[in-house]
Scaffold this motif. Structure first.
Motif, short mmCIF file in Angstrom:
data_model
loop_
_atom_site.label_atom_id
_atom_site.label_comp_id
_atom_site.label_asym_id
_atom_site.label_seq_id
_atom_site.Cartn_x
_atom_site.Cartn_y
_atom_site.Cartn_z
N LYS A 225 21.20 -5.96 34.30
CA LYS A 225 20.38 -6.78 35.18
C LYS A 225 21.11 -7.02 36.49
N GLU A 226 20.37 -7.34 37.53
CA GLU A 226 21.00 -7.55 38.82
C GLU A 226 21.95 -8.74 38.81
N ASN A 227 21.63 -9.73 38.00
CA ASN A 227 22.44 -10.94 37.95
C ASN A 227 22.79 -11.25 36.50
N ARG A 228 24.03 -11.55 36.25
CA ARG A 228 24.48 -11.85 34.89
C ARG A 228 23.81 -13.12 34.36
N ASP A 229 23.48 -14.06 35.24
CA ASP A 229 22.89 -15.32 34.80
C ASP A 229 21.50 -15.15 34.21
N VAL A 230 20.85 -14.02 34.46
CA VAL A 230 19.52 -13.80 33.93
C VAL A 230 19.56 -13.74 32.40
N ASP A 231 20.51 -12.99 31.86
CA ASP A 231 20.67 -12.90 30.40
C ASP A 231 22.16 -12.68 30.11
N THR A 232 22.85 -13.77 29.93
CA THR A 232 24.31 -13.69 29.75
C THR A 232 24.68 -12.94 28.48
N THR A 233 23.95 -13.15 27.40
CA THR A 233 24.27 -12.53 26.11
C THR A 233 24.17 -11.02 26.19
N ASP A 234 23.06 -10.49 26.74
CA ASP A 234 22.89 -9.04 26.86
C ASP A 234 23.95 -8.44 27.77
N TRP A 235 24.24 -9.12 28.87
CA TRP A 235 25.24 -8.62 29.83
C TRP A 235 26.60 -8.51 29.14
N ASP A 236 27.05 -9.56 28.48
CA ASP A 236 28.37 -9.55 27.83
C ASP A 236 28.41 -8.58 26.66
#
Length: 457
Positions: free
Chosen positions: A27-38
């Motif tokens: 996603k463009e921003n980690r704050d959108v979905d922190t769990t998926d990003w990490d």
């Protein structure tokens, strides 16, 4: 790096649903979905480290990662973002940035370590919001390069070169062939060791040399003229040894040729081979003498270095002893000994006092026990030995003739001599009341026992 088929893959690599998620872009921003990003970042970071360790590499490039992790003709879309995340956390570092703190001697080595062309982008671009990462840019994996550096240092210290602090780069390449897959990996390990102050790399008369930190030292010292002199002597020793060995083989060859020619009847040619052998042996003897001289010098240098270490140890010992005895004097020691003696004397007096008190108490106890024993003897009943003896004469039956006085007395038991608790006055009164006749006792005139015992009026 090799293709994904040549390296270990995670257990869920064949799970299409999970891999479609992992291969998708971030996603463009980690704050959108922190769990998926990490989750994506952790998955690819672990896989990158595992694949690099498997290949023995300490560097990664985006282009090679896209090729190595292809699955069903697709490459992951978020690897650039993963590299950015790893860079921010310090897990990777640009190769040029990694080597920025070393001198220009590295560049002159010409080992393809640093980029020749100026970079078109800066490190701040990598840390910025842009996901564009140059495909050919090389990044150093910090965890792996530290592991490789530690292995290289262990191999050196367990090798035949451990007694030599300065090695040529070619000698080090041969020594590290089982640790570093290529020359670039070796240079990265050396850079890490130089960062840790364990090695120092330099050029000497166009030759690449590496100086290692000696065991027991915290950091490597600069290359001195003594180091270069020792290195040249060791290098000469190696060359002379190889030359002497070669001449020995040549002399053996001449001897075998002479034997062959002699067997063929070519005596003159055989003699020429023997003369050639003598010349070769003479040169070998001359070189061997020089070799022994160099070895003698190296032995003396090694001995002098050992002596220097011993002297330094002595100096350190004297300094430590001086510091430890700084506040110690003979007068102070004598005073302490006197105080200790006084305390010991006091303790002896206390012990003596305590012991005498215990002895007095014991004596009192002994006296009490003696008195108790006396009381027990007084209260003890009359013993059997104090009683009269049992009569042994047979008693006559009542129907027999009346006994005379003498017969009756003789049949009675002996009078006991023990005390019967009867006073003399009582006995005399009883005797006065008794009248002895020829026919016996006048029993009728005797008083009752109770009356007999009454005192006289």
């Amino acid at each position: 790096m090799a293709h994904s088929a040549d390296m270990p893959l995670p257990a869920d690599w064949d799970d299409d649903e999970r891999m479609n998620f992992m291969f998708s872009d971030f996603k463009e921003n980690r704050d959108v979905d922190t769990t998926d990003w990490d989750s994506k970042t952790d998955f690819w970071t672990a896989l990158i480290l595992s694949s690099c360790r498997h290949q023995g590499s300490v560097c990664v490039r985006l282009q090679e990662l896209n090729h190595s992790f292809r699955r069903k003709e697709k490459s992951p879309l978020g690897l650039a973002t993963v590299l950015q995340s790893m860079s921010r956390s310090g897990k990777i570092q640009r190769e040029s940035e990694f080597a920025a703190n070393v001198d220009c001697g590295w560049v002159s080595w010409g080992v393809g370590l640093l980029l020749v062309k100026p970079l078109k982008w800066t490190f701040s671009t990598l840390l910025g919001s842009s996901s564009r990462v140059p495909l050919e840019e090389s990044f150093v994996v910090m965890e792996l390069v530290k592991e490789k550096a530690a292995k290289l240092l262990r191999v050196y210290r367990s090798s035949e070169f451990a007694s030599r602090s300065v090695l040529s780069f070619q000698e080090l390449c041969t020594l590290s062939s089982g640790v570093c897959a290529d020359e670039s990996t070796l240079c990265m390990a050396l850079l890490q060791l130089q960062r840790d102050k364990q090695v120092l790399v330099s050029l000497h008369e166009g030759e690449k040399v590496v100086k290692f930190c000696l065991p027991g030292q915290d950091r490597v010292s600069p290359v001195s003229d003594v180091d270069i002199g020792i290195y040249q002597l060791q290098h000469s020793e190696k060359l002379l040894g190889e030359r002497v060995e070669k001449l020995g083989l040549e002399a053996d060859k001449c001897r075998e040729e002479a034997k062959l020619l002699l067997s063929e009847g070519k005596k003159s040619q055989a003699l020429r081979c023997l003369r050639g052998r003598k010349r070769v042996e003479k040169r070998a003897d001359s070189l061997f003498a020089k070799l022994e001289t160099i070895r003698g010098i190296l032995d003396r240098i090694a001995q002098s270095q050992t002596d220097k270490m011993v002297i330094q140890a002595y100096q350190a010992g004297v300094s430590a002893l001086r510091l430890s005895l700084k506040d110690v004097t003979v007068e102070r020691a004598e005073n302490l000994v006197d105080q200790i003696q006084e305390l010991c004397d006091t303790q002896d007096e206390v012990n003596q006092t305590i012991s005498s008190g215990v002895t007095s108490a014991d004596e009192d106890i002994d006296e009490l026990e003696e008195e108790l024993k006396s009381l027990l003897e007084e209260s003890k009943p009359v013993s059997i030995s104090d009683l009269p003896e049992v009569p042994t004469n047979r008693l006559r039956p009542s129907g027999d003739t009346v006994l005379s006085g003498n017969s009756l007395l003789s049949s009675l038991p002996a009078v006991p001599h023990g005390l019967l608790n009867i006073t003399t006055e009582q006995l005399e009164e009883e005797l006065n009341q008794l009248t002895l006749t020829d026919s016996g006792f006048q029993l009728e005139k005797m008083a009752s026992p109770a009356k007999r015992l009454e005192p006289a009026q």
